[in-house]
Design an enzyme around this catalytic site. Sequence first.
Site, PDB file in Angstrom:
ATOM      1  N   GLY A  72       0.757  -1.110   0.163  1.00  0.00           N
ATOM      2  CA  GLY A  72      -0.093   0.016   0.167  1.00  0.00           C
ATOM      3  C   GLY A  72       0.746   1.210  -0.118  1.00  0.00           C
ATOM      4  CG  ASP A 102      -1.073   1.904   3.421  1.00  0.00           C
ATOM      5  OD1 ASP A 102      -0.689   1.601   4.411  1.00  0.00           O
ATOM      6  OD2 ASP A 102      -1.578   1.047   2.471  1.00  0.00           O
ATOM      7  CG  ASP A 112      -8.203   0.328  10.516  1.00  0.00           C
ATOM      8  OD1 ASP A 112      -8.869   0.988  10.767  1.00  0.00           O
ATOM      9  OD2 ASP A 112      -8.790  -0.656   9.699  1.00  0.00           O
ATOM     10  CE  LYS A 123      -9.839   3.699   7.787  1.00  0.00           C
ATOM     11  NZ  LYS A 123     -10.149   2.413   7.144  1.00  0.00           N
ATOM     12  CG  PHE A 178     -12.277   0.316   2.639  1.00  0.00           C
ATOM     13  CD1 PHE A 178     -11.587  -0.278   3.117  1.00  0.00           C
ATOM     14  CD2 PHE A 178     -12.315   0.552   1.219  1.00  0.00           C
ATOM     15  CE1 PHE A 178     -10.714  -1.253   2.503  1.00  0.00           C
ATOM     16  CE2 PHE A 178     -11.593  -0.372   0.591  1.00  0.00           C
ATOM     17  CZ  PHE A 178     -10.686  -1.056   1.297  1.00  0.00           C
ATOM     18  CG  ASP A 197      -5.600  -3.311  -2.154  1.00  0.00           C
ATOM     19  OD1 ASP A 197      -5.381  -2.860  -0.903  1.00  0.00           O
ATOM     20  OD2 ASP A 197      -6.105  -4.552  -2.304  1.00  0.00           O
ATOM     21  NE  ARG A 252      -2.113  -2.929  -4.456  1.00  0.00           N
ATOM     22  CZ  ARG A 252      -2.235  -3.016  -3.056  1.00  0.00           C
ATOM     23  NH1 ARG A 252      -2.076  -2.169  -2.189  1.00  0.00           N
ATOM     24  NH2 ARG A 252      -2.533  -4.287  -2.544  1.00  0.00           N
TER      25      ARG A 252
HETATM   26  P1  5GP Z   1      -4.109  -1.785  10.812  1.00  0.00           P
HETATM   27  O1  5GP Z   1      -2.998  -3.024  11.068  1.00  0.00           O
HETATM   28  O2  5GP Z   1      -3.487  -0.441  11.365  1.00  0.00           O
HETATM   29  O3  5GP Z   1      -5.384  -2.326  11.092  1.00  0.00           O
HETATM   30  O4  5GP Z   1      -3.870  -1.711   9.183  1.00  0.00           O
HETATM   31  C1  5GP Z   1      -2.920  -1.157   8.325  1.00  0.00           C
HETATM   32  C2  5GP Z   1      -3.359  -1.912   7.026  1.00  0.00           C
HETATM   33  O5  5GP Z   1      -4.624  -1.959   6.660  1.00  0.00           O
HETATM   34  C3  5GP Z   1      -2.876  -0.891   6.200  1.00  0.00           C
HETATM   35  O6  5GP Z   1      -1.298  -0.702   5.786  1.00  0.00           O
HETATM   36  C4  5GP Z   1      -3.698  -0.859   4.911  1.00  0.00           C
HETATM   37  O7  5GP Z   1      -3.061  -2.121   4.014  1.00  0.00           O
HETATM   38  C5  5GP Z   1      -4.810  -1.659   5.352  1.00  0.00           C
HETATM   39  N1  5GP Z   1      -5.902  -0.657   5.492  1.00  0.00           N
HETATM   40  C6  5GP Z   1      -6.359  -0.039   6.609  1.00  0.00           C
HETATM   41  N2  5GP Z   1      -7.291   0.723   6.395  1.00  0.00           N
HETATM   42  C7  5GP Z   1      -7.782   0.475   4.994  1.00  0.00           C
HETATM   43  C8  5GP Z   1      -8.327   1.458   4.085  1.00  0.00           C
HETATM   44  O8  5GP Z   1      -9.405   2.379   4.565  1.00  0.00           O
HETATM   45  N3  5GP Z   1      -8.307   1.212   2.877  1.00  0.00           N
HETATM   46  C9  5GP Z   1      -7.609   0.283   2.287  1.00  0.00           C
HETATM   47  N4  5GP Z   1      -7.455   0.052   1.040  1.00  0.00           N
HETATM   48  N5  5GP Z   1      -6.362  -0.564   3.163  1.00  0.00           N
HETATM   49  C10 5GP Z   1      -6.587  -0.129   4.603  1.00  0.00           C
END
Ligand code: 5GP
Length: 182
Positions: free
Chosen positions: A50, A106, A109, A137, A158, A165, A171
């Site tokens: 990402g 990127d 979350d 977020k 999202f 993606d 992407r």
């Molecule tokens: P975390 O481990 O913080 O929950 O998530 C991190 C990864 O989840 C990011 O690097 C990304 O690849 C994916 N991700 C989290 N939120 C989103 C979103 O809103 N859109 C997309 N496309 N990927 C996300």
Amino acid sequence: MAKKKIIVNNELFESYIDEKKIQARIRQLGKKISKDFEGKTPIFIGILNGAYIFFADLIRRITIECEVDFMKLSSYGDSKITSGNVHLLKDLNSQVKNRHIIVVEDIVDTGLSIDFIKRILNAHQPASVSVVSLLVKPKSLKIPTEVDYIGFNIPSEFVLGYGLDYAQKGRNIPSIYKIAKQ
Ligand code: 5GP
């Protein structure tokens, strides 16, 4: 002019952060990081897939001597919801002991991926580990997560485009779109 609405994998997305705004913020981040790491030759570590576009744009705004490397983690799969299961698919090539590390993400979350990455890096005794993420977020964080440099704080919706993606599609879209409210 970017389209206001697009369809990706049969879902409707609406325009959210345009290219101009993204680039303006990246210029500011590049300037700040270059100032903070003056004389330290940091290693920027991009998290694949990402972050690849953000990484490429950010690194060209870094005006100090630096190195680059990449790590790859397992992703969301084809879903829009984080699985909470993080695995390492590609490890580093660099020696990070006693080096200043800047992880380039990127989007943060739940914070689980960054926590996982930091634990791997800290095991190699770096001089420091900082994190820059284009998007965060804040309301989705499940664990306390420190992000040192944030492009934009966004709601828990999202998003795709600019490297991010939805089931591997989107992407290549130059700006960021969010899922449209039905
Ligand atoms: P975390 O481990 O913080 O929950 O998530 C991190 C990864 O989840 C990011 O690097 C990304 O690849 C994916 N991700 C989290 N939120 C989103 C979103 O809103 N859109 C997309 N496309 N990927 C996300």
